[in-house]
Design a protein around this motif. Structure first.
Motif, short mmCIF file in Angstrom:
data_model
loop_
_atom_site.label_atom_id
_atom_site.label_comp_id
_atom_site.label_asym_id
_atom_site.label_seq_id
_atom_site.Cartn_x
_atom_site.Cartn_y
_atom_site.Cartn_z
N TYR A 133 0.88 -1.25 -0.15
CA TYR A 133 0.14 0.09 0.13
C TYR A 133 0.92 1.26 0.07
O TYR A 133 0.80 2.10 -0.68
N GLU A 134 1.67 1.49 0.86
CA GLU A 134 3.01 2.33 0.82
C GLU A 134 3.74 2.67 -0.39
O GLU A 134 3.71 3.64 -0.93
N VAL A 135 3.87 1.45 -1.12
CA VAL A 135 4.56 1.42 -2.46
C VAL A 135 3.89 2.28 -3.43
O VAL A 135 4.28 3.21 -4.20
N HIS A 136 2.36 1.78 -3.51
CA HIS A 136 1.57 2.71 -4.38
C HIS A 136 1.69 4.05 -4.29
O HIS A 136 1.70 5.10 -4.97
N SER A 137 1.36 4.51 -2.65
CA SER A 137 1.29 5.83 -2.38
C SER A 137 2.85 6.54 -2.92
O SER A 137 2.94 7.71 -3.13
N LEU A 138 3.89 5.99 -2.54
CA LEU A 138 5.39 6.09 -3.11
C LEU A 138 5.38 6.54 -4.55
O LEU A 138 6.04 7.40 -5.22
N GLN A 139 4.96 5.47 -5.22
CA GLN A 139 4.85 5.42 -6.72
C GLN A 139 4.14 6.86 -7.23
O GLN A 139 4.34 7.52 -8.09
N VAL A 140 2.84 7.27 -6.73
CA VAL A 140 2.18 8.28 -7.06
C VAL A 140 3.13 9.73 -6.74
O VAL A 140 2.99 10.47 -7.64
N GLU A 141 3.69 9.61 -5.61
CA GLU A 141 4.56 10.72 -5.03
C GLU A 141 5.60 10.86 -5.89
O GLU A 141 6.11 11.98 -6.40
N LEU A 142 6.33 9.64 -6.46
CA LEU A 142 7.46 9.66 -7.17
C LEU A 142 7.19 10.38 -8.71
O LEU A 142 7.86 11.20 -9.24
N GLY A 143 5.95 9.92 -9.12
CA GLY A 143 5.38 10.61 -10.43
C GLY A 143 5.13 11.93 -10.34
O GLY A 143 5.59 12.84 -11.36
N GLU A 144 4.83 12.46 -9.41
CA GLU A 144 4.50 13.87 -9.21
C GLU A 144 5.99 14.55 -9.07
O GLU A 144 6.21 15.68 -9.79
N LEU A 145 6.78 14.08 -8.27
CA LEU A 145 8.19 14.61 -8.20
C LEU A 145 8.89 14.55 -9.60
O LEU A 145 9.52 15.53 -9.99
N LYS A 146 8.57 13.49 -10.23
CA LYS A 146 9.22 13.38 -11.63
C LYS A 146 8.76 14.33 -12.60
O LYS A 146 9.52 15.21 -13.29
N GLY A 147 7.60 14.64 -12.43
CA GLY A 147 6.89 15.84 -13.11
C GLY A 147 7.42 17.22 -12.95
O GLY A 147 7.73 18.14 -13.62
N ARG A 148 7.42 17.30 -11.55
CA ARG A 148 8.09 18.69 -11.13
C ARG A 148 9.69 18.95 -11.61
O ARG A 148 10.02 20.01 -11.93
N LEU A 149 10.33 17.66 -11.35
CA LEU A 149 11.68 17.89 -11.89
C LEU A 149 11.91 18.19 -13.16
O LEU A 149 12.74 19.13 -13.84
N THR A 150 11.13 17.47 -14.11
CA THR A 150 11.12 17.70 -15.53
C THR A 150 10.75 19.23 -15.79
O THR A 150 11.13 20.00 -16.72
N GLU A 151 9.81 19.45 -15.23
CA GLU A 151 9.49 21.02 -15.30
C GLU A 151 10.54 22.02 -15.03
O GLU A 151 10.96 23.10 -15.68
N VAL A 152 11.12 21.80 -13.75
CA VAL A 152 12.28 22.64 -13.36
C VAL A 152 13.33 22.46 -14.29
O VAL A 152 14.09 23.47 -14.78
N ILE A 153 13.80 21.42 -14.97
CA ILE A 153 14.92 21.25 -15.91
C ILE A 153 14.51 21.92 -16.90
O ILE A 153 15.49 22.68 -17.69
N SER A 154 13.34 21.94 -17.75
CA SER A 154 12.91 22.57 -18.94
C SER A 154 12.85 24.08 -18.53
O SER A 154 13.49 24.83 -19.68
#
Length: 189
Positions: A133-154
């Motif tokens: 259950y925690e892995v699922h929430s971590l996957q969601v949080e990691l996806g959000e962080l990846k999106g933010r990181l992509t935005e910061v890099i761009s």
């Protein structure tokens, strides 16, 4: 039955089996019957009563000679045989009781071990479920962080391009634009 003894045995699968062979050993009950001997009578003298009515309505007689007496030795022997038989039965029952108690103790120990293993398995499954259950929430949080990181890099890349195009000459030579990593693992940023 003749030269061969036969017996029919009914099995659970409804087959009938005939056994035709003579036992070589001597039957212990038959052996005991053959060894019986005629014993002395228990009553030393016959009672005066001759019919059932005489026995049922008998009045005590004054003379002890006319009443049948039981031989004390025979009575003692009968009681001794009865006591020995009771002791053997008691020993057999106590032996079987001990065996049953031992089997119950073994079954209890096995049940306790199975219960412990079951509880451990349940605990491990609950822990695994919580982790999943925690892995699922971590996957969601990691996806959000990846999106933010992509935005910061761009954003950084756009800033670097602006500096390279319109910035001062002193910064143009030090700033290089970011290269985003592609799906090909041979290229790196």
């Amino acid at each position: 039955m003749g030269a061969s003894e036969s017996s029919l045995l009914q099995r659970s699968d409804d087959d009938i089996t005939t056994i035709s062979e003579r036992s070589e050993s001597i039957d212990p009950v038959l052996e005991r019957l053959r060894s019986l001997q005629i014993a002395n009578p228990i009553l030393e003298s016959l009672p005066a009563e001759r019919s059932l009515t005489d026995i049922l309505v008998r009045k005590p007689l004054l003379s002890s000679n006319s009443i049948g007496t039981v031989d004390r030795q025979v009575l003692l022997e009968l009681f001794s045989m009865y006591r020995d038989w009771q002791e053997k039965k008691t020993q057999n029952i106590s032996k079987k009781q001990e065996e049953i108690e031992n089997k119950i103790d073994v079954a209890d120990a096995l049940a306790i071990k199975l219960l412990q293993r079951f509880n451990y398995s349940v605990s491990a499954m609950k822990t695994s479920s919580n982790h999943l259950y925690e892995v699922h929430s971590l996957q969601v949080e990691l996806g959000e962080l990846k999106g933010r990181l992509t935005e910061v890099i761009s954003n950084c890349d756009a800033l670097c391009k602006r500096i390279a195009a319109d910035g001062p000459d002193s910064l143009k030579s030090t700033v290089k634009p970011f290269v985003l990593a592609s799906s090909d693992p041979s290229t790196s940023a």
